[in-house]
Design a protein around this motif. Structure first.
Motif, PDB file in Angstrom:
ATOM      1  N   ASP A  95      40.415  17.435  15.238  1.00  0.00           N
ATOM      2  CA  ASP A  95      40.898  16.381  16.129  1.00  0.00           C
ATOM      3  C   ASP A  95      41.848  15.434  15.397  1.00  0.00           C
ATOM      4  OD1 ASP A  95      39.318  17.488  18.132  1.00  0.00           O
ATOM      5  OD2 ASP A  95      37.723  15.987  17.941  1.00  0.00           O
ATOM      6  N   TRP A  96      41.550  15.123  14.124  1.00  0.00           N
ATOM      7  CA  TRP A  96      42.431  14.259  13.332  1.00  0.00           C
ATOM      8  C   TRP A  96      43.803  14.897  13.146  1.00  0.00           C
ATOM      9  CZ3 TRP A  96      44.493  15.321   8.458  1.00  0.00           C
ATOM     10  CH2 TRP A  96      45.255  14.289   7.909  1.00  0.00           C
ATOM     11  N   ALA A 101      49.455  14.742  14.638  1.00  0.00           N
ATOM     12  CA  ALA A 101      50.668  15.403  15.149  1.00  0.00           C
ATOM     13  C   ALA A 101      51.159  14.703  16.415  1.00  0.00           C
ATOM     14  CB  ALA A 101      50.387  16.881  15.421  1.00  0.00           C
ATOM     15  N   HIS A 102      50.237  14.395  17.324  1.00  0.00           N
ATOM     16  CA  HIS A 102      50.626  13.706  18.567  1.00  0.00           C
ATOM     17  C   HIS A 102      51.216  12.328  18.290  1.00  0.00           C
ATOM     18  CE1 HIS A 102      49.294  16.840  21.158  1.00  0.00           C
ATOM     19  NE2 HIS A 102      48.004  16.625  21.015  1.00  0.00           N
ATOM     20  N   PHE A 104      52.979  11.403  15.672  1.00  0.00           N
ATOM     21  CA  PHE A 104      54.377  11.567  15.239  1.00  0.00           C
ATOM     22  C   PHE A 104      55.258  12.039  16.391  1.00  0.00           C
ATOM     23  CE2 PHE A 104      52.544  11.232  11.060  1.00  0.00           C
ATOM     24  CZ  PHE A 104      53.537  10.609  10.319  1.00  0.00           C
ATOM     25  N   GLU A 105      54.732  12.900  17.240  1.00  0.00           N
ATOM     26  CA  GLU A 105      55.513  13.348  18.406  1.00  0.00           C
ATOM     27  C   GLU A 105      55.855  12.178  19.320  1.00  0.00           C
ATOM     28  OE1 GLU A 105      54.392  17.883  19.520  1.00  0.00           O
ATOM     29  OE2 GLU A 105      52.813  16.403  19.857  1.00  0.00           O
ATOM     30  N   ALA A 106      54.924  11.244  19.456  1.00  0.00           N
ATOM     31  CA  ALA A 106      55.143  10.083  20.319  1.00  0.00           C
ATOM     32  C   ALA A 106      56.291   9.209  19.817  1.00  0.00           C
ATOM     33  CB  ALA A 106      53.861   9.253  20.422  1.00  0.00           C
ATOM     34  N   ARG A 107      56.658   9.376  18.564  1.00  0.00           N
ATOM     35  CA  ARG A 107      57.767   8.616  17.985  1.00  0.00           C
ATOM     36  C   ARG A 107      59.116   9.288  18.233  1.00  0.00           C
ATOM     37  NH1 ARG A 107      55.273   7.402  12.035  1.00  0.00           N
ATOM     38  NH2 ARG A 107      53.149   7.050  12.731  1.00  0.00           N
ATOM     39  N   ASP A 165      51.552  23.228  12.823  1.00  0.00           N
ATOM     40  CA  ASP A 165      52.347  22.390  13.731  1.00  0.00           C
ATOM     41  C   ASP A 165      52.551  20.995  13.141  1.00  0.00           C
ATOM     42  OD1 ASP A 165      52.490  24.474  15.566  1.00  0.00           O
ATOM     43  OD2 ASP A 165      50.845  23.698  16.805  1.00  0.00           O
ATOM     44  N   LEU A 166      51.483  20.417  12.609  1.00  0.00           N
ATOM     45  CA  LEU A 166      51.594  19.097  11.981  1.00  0.00           C
ATOM     46  C   LEU A 166      52.573  19.150  10.811  1.00  0.00           C
ATOM     47  CD1 LEU A 166      50.815  16.143  11.454  1.00  0.00           C
ATOM     48  CD2 LEU A 166      48.823  17.009  10.170  1.00  0.00           C
TER      49      LEU A 166
END
Length: 174
Positions: A95-96, A101-102, A104-107, A165-166
């Motif tokens: 989950d971490w 990853a989410h 950084f994607e949000a940026r 992915d991360l």
């Protein structure tokens, strides 16, 4: 005591709890690939990953050490491994990785084109891309071990997919 023991000269190597296994086994393939991933992350870290990425790499390396411990334990020794207090990767760790990853994607980090490691002359980014490619190989090795009849918990099968992915995302920001 010397690191050179000669015990591996026969083509076998030691695992936890005194167990031995062929160096050509799928399990040793997984261990070697995870070890290589840890080293690749070390290269990215040493190349000057930014201050935000540095602790992420550190935590991933800690998780990889726990994973190597897990895979250095033959089926049937899991309870013994847990009782010994060795670290384990669990759902919270998966989950971490996903949440990081989410974040950084949000940026605004999005897929635009295939990666061309080294094109921007950043050793840290190229190192992260190298680590990503090794993570993909680790994922395949874990799946081969599982499909070959050695049960690998789902969280560990998913871990390397999410981690790669991360690492792709981090390579865009390193």
């Amino acid at each position: 005591m010397s690191i050179i023991t000669g015990r591996g000269d026969s083509g076998e190597t030691d695992l936890l709890f005194g167990r031995r296994i062929a160096k050509t086994s799928r399990r040793i393939g997984v261990l070697g690939t995870v070890d290589e991933l840890n080293a690749a992350l070390g290269l990215a870290r040493a190349a000057g990953a930014n201050a935000e990425v540095e602790p992420i790499i550190g935590r991933v390396q800690e998780l990889l050490i726990g994973l190597m411990g897990h895979f250095a334990c033959l089926p049937g020794d899991e309870e013994r491994y847990a009782k010994a207090g060795f670290s384990a990767v669990g759902q919270g760790d998966l989950d971490w990785v996903t949440a990081t990853a989410h974040d950084f994607e949000a940026r605004g980090i999005v897929f635009k084109d295939w990666a061309r490691p080294g094109a921007d002359h950043s050793m840290a980014r190229a190192g992260m891309d190298f680590a990503r490619s090794v993570a993909r190989r680790a994922e395949r090795a874990v799946l081969e071990l599982h499909e070959g009849g050695e049960e690998v918990p789902e969280v560990l099968r998913l871990f390397f997919n999410r981690l790669s992915d991360l690492l792709w995302i981090l390579a865009r920001t390193a």
